[in-house]
Structures are given as C-alpha cells and as structure tokens.
Design a protein around this motif. Structure first.
Motif, PDB file in Angstrom:
ATOM      1  N   UNK A   5       3.311  -4.970   3.003  1.00  0.00           N
ATOM      2  CA  UNK A   5       2.038  -5.442   3.542  1.00  0.00           C
ATOM      3  C   UNK A   5       1.777  -6.920   3.244  1.00  0.00           C
ATOM      4  N   UNK A   6       2.799  -7.620   2.748  1.00  0.00           N
ATOM      5  CA  UNK A   6       2.690  -9.077   2.644  1.00  0.00           C
ATOM      6  C   UNK A   6       2.684  -9.703   4.027  1.00  0.00           C
ATOM      7  N   UNK A   7       3.218  -8.971   4.993  1.00  0.00           N
ATOM      8  CA  UNK A   7       3.168  -9.369   6.402  1.00  0.00           C
ATOM      9  C   UNK A   7       2.392  -8.297   7.151  1.00  0.00           C
ATOM     10  N   UNK A   8       1.508  -8.703   8.030  1.00  0.00           N
ATOM     11  CA  UNK A   8       0.692  -7.731   8.762  1.00  0.00           C
ATOM     12  C   UNK A   8       1.584  -6.830   9.612  1.00  0.00           C
ATOM     13  N   UNK A   9       1.318  -5.525   9.635  1.00  0.00           N
ATOM     14  CA  UNK A   9       2.109  -4.613  10.479  1.00  0.00           C
ATOM     15  C   UNK A   9       1.967  -4.977  11.957  1.00  0.00           C
ATOM     16  N   UNK A  10       2.934  -4.551  12.754  1.00  0.00           N
ATOM     17  CA  UNK A  10       2.845  -4.763  14.195  1.00  0.00           C
ATOM     18  C   UNK A  10       1.592  -4.074  14.726  1.00  0.00           C
ATOM     19  N   UNK A  11       0.995  -4.611  15.782  1.00  0.00           N
ATOM     20  CA  UNK A  11      -0.238  -4.009  16.320  1.00  0.00           C
ATOM     21  C   UNK A  11      -0.080  -2.522  16.622  1.00  0.00           C
ATOM     22  N   UNK A  12      -1.102  -1.759  16.249  1.00  0.00           N
ATOM     23  CA  UNK A  12      -1.211  -0.322  16.540  1.00  0.00           C
ATOM     24  C   UNK A  12      -0.219   0.556  15.772  1.00  0.00           C
ATOM     25  N   UNK A  13       0.511  -0.015  14.799  1.00  0.00           N
ATOM     26  CA  UNK A  13       1.458   0.794  14.025  1.00  0.00           C
ATOM     27  C   UNK A  13       0.867   1.286  12.706  1.00  0.00           C
ATOM     28  N   UNK A  14      -0.270   0.738  12.296  1.00  0.00           N
ATOM     29  CA  UNK A  14      -0.901   1.146  11.040  1.00  0.00           C
ATOM     30  C   UNK A  14      -2.342   1.530  11.337  1.00  0.00           C
ATOM     31  N   UNK A  15      -2.591   2.844  11.440  1.00  0.00           N
ATOM     32  CA  UNK A  15      -3.913   3.321  11.858  1.00  0.00           C
ATOM     33  C   UNK A  15      -4.406   4.430  10.918  1.00  0.00           C
ATOM     34  N   UNK A  16      -4.542   4.144   9.623  1.00  0.00           N
ATOM     35  CA  UNK A  16      -4.941   5.201   8.680  1.00  0.00           C
ATOM     36  C   UNK A  16      -6.346   5.723   8.908  1.00  0.00           C
ATOM     37  N   UNK A  17      -7.181   4.938   9.599  1.00  0.00           N
ATOM     38  CA  UNK A  17      -8.554   5.362   9.857  1.00  0.00           C
ATOM     39  C   UNK A  17      -8.795   5.649  11.336  1.00  0.00           C
TER      40      UNK A  17
END
Length: 469
Positions: free
Chosen positions: A396-408
């Motif tokens: 997570x030092x680099x932002x994930x690709x869009x729409x790949x990290x959706x924990x909420x």
C-alpha cells in the motif's frame, strides 16, 4: 365517441409497446447467452457445496474453471457471480440503477424495513447524507478522546492471563463505540437495556427464520419489539429537551426533506439499529484479524510498536489523550489496517438483484437474478496484488489500481462509516501495541463464518500488561 376513440388508441399503443418489448427481449435472448457455470441440483442448487467447504475456495474454484463471470444457484436463487473490478464497478457504480440491494425478508424484519441499506433513490440518498454527516471528519475529530477511553477500558478488562474470545470482546467494544456515535453519552440504564436486547436480536439474525415460540428467531423478534420501545423512549426524551446534538440521533431528529417532512420515530429506530448492525460485527471482525496478523508477524509488530510508542512518548507516557492529528499521522499502522482489510475481506461479496434484463460482456443477466460482485476474489487476485496470500502492508505504499480495493463496497451504497471504522482500528491498535502483549491459544489458521470470516473460535488469546512477566 371521442372518449371511445381515445381508449381504443391507448389500447393499440399499449399492445404495440408490449409486442415491441417482447420482440426486443427475444432478440436479446438470441444475441446473448447466460454466463457459464453450474446450477446444481433442482431448488437447492449448489448451496450444499458452498456451505460444506470454505466459501473462498468454492468461489475461487468456480472462477478458475469458468472465468470472471459465472452462474450458480444458491439459497434458492439463481445468481451471477462477478470477479473482476470492471464488472463490480458496472453493477455498483456505472449501472447501479439496474441493480437493487436485496436482503432476505427475515433479516429486513429484524433490522427494520426503513433502514437505509434496503433502499434506493431519494430516501436512500437522504438517509445516507444524514449518516455521513454524523460521521464526517469534523464529527470524528470530536470522538477520538472518547473512543480512546473506551479502547483503554476494554483492553484493561482482558488482562490477567486468562483466555478470552477476542472477537466477542471486540464486539462489546465496537458496540460501545457505536452507541457513542449514535447517542453521545447515553444514560447507563438505556445503554444496558439496548445492549441486552440487541444481543438477542444479533443472535437471531442468522438463525433459521421461524416464528415458532421458543426459537432463536422468535426471541429475536420479541427483543426487536422491545428495542423499538426503548428507542421510542430515548427519542421522546430527546425531543422534550429540544437538544441540537450532532450525533446520529440528533441528525435524524433535526432532518427535514424538501417538503418539510420529518422522519417518523419508526424510521429513526430502523436506521439506528441498521447502523449498529453495520458497525458492530464487521469492525469487530476486522479488529480481530489485526490482532492475529500482528501476532503472526513479529517484525511487523515491532515496526508498529516503534511508530506508536513515539506517539505514546509525545503524550507523556499516556498521561495525555491520543489526539485527532496523531491518528492522521500513523503511516505504517495505516498500511497494516489496509492490508488487514484486504487479506480478511470481511465483506466477501454483496448481493444485488437485476431489475431488468441486462447484457454485460456478451452475457445475459436475467431480470430477478441475484448478482454478486466477489470482493474477496478481486482482493486475492495476483493480477492486482502480487503474492496475494502473503500479509504485506508495503504493497500500500503505492495506491492500488482503480476498483481493485473495495473493502467497504463501492458506489452509492459504499459504507458511509468507513472512516469511522478505520479510526477505531487505529485507536485500539495504538493502545494494544503500546501497553499490552498477547499470545494466541490453539489453532491459528482455521476460519469460521458467522457470516463474516473470523479466526476459529473467535481467536482465543491471553493478554498481559506489557511490563508484566
């Protein structure tokens, strides 16, 4: 005569519209086909296969065999599963109007039909803004000291070396924090009555939904009726005092729509209970996984301790309370929280229902079918997260690709309390790592679902003050 001609014209136009629509549906069915997959046995479908094994393995095997869109039949419902970020965005964001939230009626009855996450449209947006407003960053700033005190008190009650069920203890903590955000400093007798009856409702929420006397579900229904009475008393008392509090209850009581209409007491009660449900188990599950991941990764635990002890020293070895600004400056601990959310994927998937026949990527999603974006599959896809089963906060030092990290979740139904939940996690991690040490007891790798994933038996563990031998 003119009237008859008008009726005839309406009938003819309606008939033409019906024929055109039916023809269009036939053309759609000719052009596209259902996604690949198995529907299993008649009626029961693949429900037994899903519940007789790890659901993560079930969905992962399906994805490996059929690809990122596949069909199944679960809990009496035909379903389409979606395991790509693009598909999840299609359902939850870009074409959200074609997919409505859907929950079993038994669960809706226990929470209350007016709770915001059962709705779409204007009512949903109105309630969502109210909940978000009560949990805005400015509102959270004022809750840090109180949440910190609750965290310290909860952890102090665990010490002594006796084995505790970490998940159940964290549920108690997250319930207290939920009460704080909803009511502010609620009188103790109200709090105890809410707690007692909420526990009964919580126990019945995932039980078999029969109203026969003596069943867990029937007891939950009765407790839900008592909750309505308790909340009605609290609401009446708040109205009499004419307080302009900025907690959630205050926001709900003081709200008027564009027509000047206020929310009814039942609407307020349903949304309060809905927020409690949304806030308790998911946050407690996430916190339990943080405790486990830190225990299992000593080097990462030491790095978190180093960061948190610097803050602890700045606060005079705990003589001064944790501040809002300090919670916003915990870079390494924040990555631990994010990686825990990715690894555990507490919300493994969400349910939607197609309100019309929908075409996606050459496949048909029929009207009335359930649609399930699979968040865990996305979070554990090596295409988006390298070595996905390894706990690695540095990703997570680099932002994930869009729409790949959706924990909420995502879109208009994204969790309105996500910043609130992350704040809880940071605060309790601060207290845990600066003042305590712990040891997990028994099996450390098995998972149970109820319905959210938690370590087996709620992660039994012993806790001691850090300086104790």
């Amino acid at each position: 005569m003119v009237g008859i001609l008008v009726y005839v014209l309406i009938f003819v136009l309606s008939l033409l519209l019906f024929i055109t629509k039916r023809k269009g549906m036939k053309e759609l069915y000719k052009r596209v086909e259902l996604p690949p997959g198995s529907m299993g046995w008649p009626y029961i479908g693949e429900t037994l296969q899903l519940y007789s094994r790890d659901p993560n393995v079930f969905f992962a095997d399906k994805q490996k065999r059929y690809g990122e869109i596949f069909k199944s039949h679960i809990l009496g419902c035909p379903c389409v599963m979606l395991a790509s970020p693009e598909a999840a965005r299609f359902v939850l964001v870009t074409q959200a109007q074609l997919f409505k939230p859907t929950y079993p009626k038994s669960k809706e009855h226990l929470i209350g039909p007016s709770a915001l996450f059962f709705h779409q449209g204007d009512y949903h947006m109105r309630l969502r803004k109210l909940v978000q407003g009560s949990l805005s960053l400015d509102a959270l700033r004022n809750l840090v000291v109180d949440i910190s005190a609750l965290a310290a008190s909860a952890l102090d009650s665990w010490i002594g070396g006796h084995v505790i069920n970490t998940f159940q203890e964290l549920k108690k903590f997250s319930f207290e924090v939920g009460i704080l955000a909803i009511f502010g400093h609620l009188e103790i007798h109200y709090k105890e009555e809410l707690k007692k009856n909420y526990r009964i409702v919580d126990k019945g929420y995932n039980s078999f939904p029969t109203s026969l006397p003596g069943t867990t579900y029937r007891k939950a229904q009765t407790a839900r009726e008592r909750l309505s009475k308790i909340l009605s008393d609290i609401i009446s008392e708040r109205k009499e005092k004419r307080l302009l509090e900025k907690d959630l209850l205050g926001c709900l009581l003081n709200s008027k729509d564009e027509k000047g209409q206020v929310l009814t007491d039942d609407q307020i009660a349903d949304n309060i209970i809905g927020v409690l449900f949304a806030a308790q188990d998911t946050t407690a599950s996430s916190l339990t996984w943080i405790v486990k991941y830190l225990h299992d990764n000593p080097k990462l635990l030491e790095a978190v301790k180093a960061e948190q002890k610097e803050i602890y020293k700045m606060n005079g070895e705990g003589s001064q309370p944790l501040s809002w600004n300090q919670t916003r400056n915990m870079p390494f601990t924040s990555k631990i929280v994010l990686e825990s959310l990715r690894m555990a994927s507490i919300i493994s998937f969400t349910f939607r229902e197609a309100v019309a026949d929908v075409e996606y990527n050459g496949y048909l999603i029929p009207k009335g079918w359930k649609v399930m974006p699979l968040f865990r599959n996305i979070h554990h896809n090596p295409e988006y997260f390298s070595d996905p089963h390894n706990f690695d906060p540095s990703r997570f030092e680099v932002a994930p690709k869009p729409n790949t990290f959706v924990p909420f979740g995502s879109g208009v139904h994204v969790c309105p309390g996500n910043e609130f939940a992350k704040l809880e996690m940071l605060i309790i991690t601060h207290h845990l790592t600066t003042k305590f040490r712990w040891e997990v007891v028994g099996s450390q790798n098995e998972i149970q679902y109820g319905p959210f994933p938690v370590p087996l038996n709620g992660l039994p563990a012993r806790f001691w003050k850090a300086q104790d031998n």
